[in-house]
Design a protein around this motif. Structure first.
Motif, PDB file in Angstrom:
ATOM      1  N   THR A  71       0.840  -1.183   0.000  1.00 56.02           N
ATOM      2  CA  THR A  71       0.000   0.000   0.000  1.00 56.02           C
ATOM      3  C   THR A  71       0.882   1.241   0.000  1.00 56.02           C
ATOM      4  N   VAL A  72       0.512   2.223  -0.792  1.00 57.66           N
ATOM      5  CA  VAL A  72       1.278   3.449  -0.940  1.00 57.66           C
ATOM      6  C   VAL A  72       0.588   4.563  -0.148  1.00 57.66           C
ATOM      7  N   GLY A  73       1.385   5.434   0.442  1.00 53.34           N
ATOM      8  CA  GLY A  73       0.833   6.603   1.117  1.00 53.34           C
ATOM      9  C   GLY A  73       0.384   6.349   2.543  1.00 53.34           C
ATOM     10  N   THR A  74       0.800   5.235   3.130  1.00 49.25           N
ATOM     11  CA  THR A  74       0.450   4.949   4.522  1.00 49.25           C
ATOM     12  C   THR A  74       1.624   5.340   5.420  1.00 49.25           C
ATOM     13  N   PRO A  75       1.354   5.672   6.673  1.00 48.81           N
ATOM     14  CA  PRO A  75       2.439   6.093   7.573  1.00 48.81           C
ATOM     15  C   PRO A  75       3.520   5.026   7.751  1.00 48.81           C
ATOM     16  N   THR A  76       3.116   3.758   7.784  1.00 49.28           N
ATOM     17  CA  THR A  76       4.078   2.661   7.858  1.00 49.28           C
ATOM     18  C   THR A  76       3.793   1.719   6.692  1.00 49.28           C
ATOM     19  N   PRO A  77       4.822   1.091   6.167  1.00 42.13           N
ATOM     20  CA  PRO A  77       4.602   0.188   5.033  1.00 42.13           C
ATOM     21  C   PRO A  77       3.592  -0.911   5.378  1.00 42.13           C
ATOM     22  N   HIS A  78       2.697  -1.172   4.465  1.00 44.37           N
ATOM     23  CA  HIS A  78       1.701  -2.227   4.653  1.00 44.37           C
ATOM     24  C   HIS A  78       1.773  -3.139   3.423  1.00 44.37           C
ATOM     25  N   VAL A  79       2.371  -4.315   3.615  1.00 46.18           N
ATOM     26  CA  VAL A  79       2.538  -5.272   2.527  1.00 46.18           C
ATOM     27  C   VAL A  79       1.605  -6.445   2.777  1.00 46.18           C
ATOM     28  N   THR A  80       0.842  -6.819   1.759  1.00 44.12           N
ATOM     29  CA  THR A  80      -0.069  -7.945   1.893  1.00 44.12           C
ATOM     30  C   THR A  80       0.292  -9.030   0.883  1.00 44.12           C
ATOM     31  N   GLU A  81       0.299 -10.255   1.379  1.00 46.60           N
ATOM     32  CA  GLU A  81       0.400 -11.407   0.494  1.00 46.60           C
ATOM     33  C   GLU A  81      -0.978 -11.560  -0.121  1.00 46.60           C
ATOM     34  N   THR A  82      -1.036 -11.632  -1.400  1.00 46.28           N
ATOM     35  CA  THR A  82      -2.319 -11.679  -2.070  1.00 46.28           C
ATOM     36  C   THR A  82      -2.276 -12.708  -3.184  1.00 46.28           C
ATOM     37  N   GLU A  83      -3.361 -12.829  -3.888  1.00 42.10           N
ATOM     38  CA  GLU A  83      -3.484 -13.872  -4.908  1.00 42.10           C
ATOM     39  C   GLU A  83      -4.207 -13.327  -6.127  1.00 42.10           C
ATOM     40  N   VAL A  84      -3.598 -13.484  -7.289  1.00 42.42           N
ATOM     41  CA  VAL A  84      -4.310 -13.261  -8.546  1.00 42.42           C
ATOM     42  C   VAL A  84      -5.022 -14.576  -8.825  1.00 42.42           C
ATOM     43  N   LYS A  85      -6.364 -14.539  -8.780  1.00 38.72           N
ATOM     44  CA  LYS A  85      -7.166 -15.761  -8.921  1.00 38.72           C
ATOM     45  C   LYS A  85      -7.458 -16.094 -10.381  1.00 38.72           C
ATOM     46  N   ARG A  86      -7.769 -15.069 -11.166  1.00 37.39           N
ATOM     47  CA  ARG A  86      -8.040 -15.258 -12.596  1.00 37.39           C
ATOM     48  C   ARG A  86      -7.456 -14.084 -13.361  1.00 37.39           C
ATOM     49  N   ALA A  87      -6.879 -14.388 -14.495  1.00 33.99           N
ATOM     50  CA  ALA A  87      -6.367 -13.356 -15.391  1.00 33.99           C
ATOM     51  C   ALA A  87      -6.655 -13.801 -16.809  1.00 33.99           C
ATOM     52  N   GLU A  88      -7.524 -13.066 -17.469  1.00 33.77           N
ATOM     53  CA  GLU A  88      -7.904 -13.364 -18.849  1.00 33.77           C
ATOM     54  C   GLU A  88      -7.674 -12.111 -19.686  1.00 33.77           C
ATOM     55  N   PRO A  89      -6.409 -11.910 -20.120  1.00 36.73           N
ATOM     56  CA  PRO A  89      -6.070 -10.703 -20.878  1.00 36.73           C
ATOM     57  C   PRO A  89      -6.898 -10.593 -22.155  1.00 36.73           C
ATOM     58  N   PRO A  90      -7.371  -9.421 -22.530  1.00 34.53           N
ATOM     59  CA  PRO A  90      -7.372  -8.174 -21.771  1.00 34.53           C
ATOM     60  C   PRO A  90      -8.759  -7.840 -21.205  1.00 34.53           C
ATOM     61  N   THR A  91      -9.460  -8.839 -20.653  1.00 37.73           N
ATOM     62  CA  THR A  91     -10.844  -8.562 -20.259  1.00 37.73           C
ATOM     63  C   THR A  91     -11.175  -8.775 -18.787  1.00 37.73           C
ATOM     64  N   LEU A  92     -10.417  -9.610 -18.056  1.00 37.15           N
ATOM     65  CA  LEU A  92     -10.820  -9.948 -16.695  1.00 37.15           C
ATOM     66  C   LEU A  92      -9.614 -10.198 -15.790  1.00 37.15           C
ATOM     67  N   LEU A  93      -9.651  -9.563 -14.608  1.00 38.15           N
ATOM     68  CA  LEU A  93      -8.638  -9.772 -13.589  1.00 38.15           C
ATOM     69  C   LEU A  93      -9.364  -9.916 -12.261  1.00 38.15           C
ATOM     70  N   GLU A  94      -9.175 -11.048 -11.588  1.00 38.95           N
ATOM     71  CA  GLU A  94      -9.746 -11.258 -10.257  1.00 38.95           C
ATOM     72  C   GLU A  94      -8.597 -11.503  -9.297  1.00 38.95           C
ATOM     73  N   MET A  95      -8.622 -10.771  -8.191  1.00 42.70           N
ATOM     74  CA  MET A  95      -7.539 -10.873  -7.224  1.00 42.70           C
ATOM     75  C   MET A  95      -8.051 -10.496  -5.848  1.00 42.70           C
ATOM     76  N   SER A  96      -7.235 -10.778  -4.866  1.00 45.19           N
ATOM     77  CA  SER A  96      -7.521 -10.286  -3.530  1.00 45.19           C
ATOM     78  C   SER A  96      -6.497  -9.197  -3.233  1.00 45.19           C
ATOM     79  N   TRP A  97      -6.878  -8.313  -2.339  1.00 40.01           N
ATOM     80  CA  TRP A  97      -5.932  -7.311  -1.826  1.00 40.01           C
ATOM     81  C   TRP A  97      -6.135  -7.345  -0.328  1.00 40.01           C
ATOM     82  N   GLY A  98      -5.310  -8.105   0.349  1.00 39.79           N
ATOM     83  CA  GLY A  98      -5.545  -8.377   1.757  1.00 39.79           C
ATOM     84  C   GLY A  98      -6.820  -9.198   1.876  1.00 39.79           C
TER      85      GLY A  98
END
Length: 180
Positions: A71-98
Motif C-alpha cells: 500500500t502506498v501513502g500509509t504512515p508505515t509500510p503495509h505489505v499484503t500477500e495476495t493472490e491473482v485468482k483469474r487473469a484473462e487478458p485483456p478482459t478480466l482480472l480477479e484478485m484479492s488485496w488483503g
C-alpha cells in the motif's frame, strides 16, 4: 508531470454499492477512450501501477498466482500477500488485496474505448472513502493513458486534490454509516 497543480476531480459519479448479507461491494465504472489492451497493461504492469494505483506490485498481475502488494501513502509500510485468482487478458482480472476481493472487467466499446468496471469488497464504513480514492486513481489512470501523466495521488496527498469533497459527495449517495 503535466498540469498536476491544476488537477481537481469532477463530481462523484460512476459508483454504486451492493450488499450480500454482511458483505459490501463498491462497484466503480469508468469509460476510458483507450483500447482494452492498453488499459489491461495499465492495471497489471508494475511500472504502470506505480504511476496511478494505491498499491505497488512485486510482479505483473497478468497471470494467476501469489503476489505481494504494498500500500502506498500509509504512515508505515503495509505489505499484503495476495493472490491473482483469474487473469484473462485483456478482459478480466480477479484478485484479492488483503481481505478484499477485487474484480476488474474491461469491456470493449464501439468507439474503440473501454468500459472499466471494478468490484471491490469493502467494509461498509469505508465505502465513501474508497469511492473517493478510486475516483482520483481512475482520473490519474486516464491521464496516464492519454499521455499526460500527473503522477500518483494517494494517501494523505489526496487531501490536497479534492478527496474530502468527493468523500462527502459519495456519503451523500451512500450514507456515512451502515443502515440500521
Amino acid at each position: 508531470m503535466s498540469n498536476r497543480e491544476h488537477y481537481e476531480p469532477g463530481m462523484a459519479f460512476g459508483a454504486t454499492i451492493q450488499q450480500d448479507d454482511e458483505q459490501w461491494t463498491l462497484v466503480l465504472v469508468r469509460e476510458l477512450a483507450h483500447a482494452p489492451a492498453k488499459v489491461w497493461t495499465a492495471i497489471t504492469d508494475p511500472e504502470h501501477l506505480r504511476q496511478w494505483a494505491p498499491f505497488d506490485s512485486d510482479r505483473n498481475l497478468a497471470t494467476p498466482g501469489s503476489v505481494r502488494l504494498s500500500t502506498v501513502g500509509t504512515p508505515t509500510p503495509h505489505v499484503t500477500e495476495t493472490e491473482v485468482k483469474r487473469a484473462e487478458p485483456p478482459t478480466l482480472l480477479e484478485m484479492s488485496w488483503g481481505d478484499a476481493d477485487m474484480r476488474w472487467e474491461l469491456e470493449p466499446l464501439q468507439n474503440g474505448g473501454t468500459r472499466l468496471t471494478l468490484w471491490h469488497s469493502i467494509g461498509r464504513d469505508y465505502i465513501s472513502m474508497g469511492a473517493a480514492g478510486w475516483h482520483i486513481c481512475f482520473d490519474v489512470l486516464d491521464r496516464l493513458l492519454t499521455g499526460k501523466p500527473i503522477g500518483r495521488i494517494v494517501g494523505p496527498e489526496a487531501m490536497k486534490f479534492g478527496w474530502p469533497r468527493l468523500k462527502a459527495e459519495y456519503e451523500g449517495k451512500f450514507g456515512p454509516k451502515p443502515d440500521a
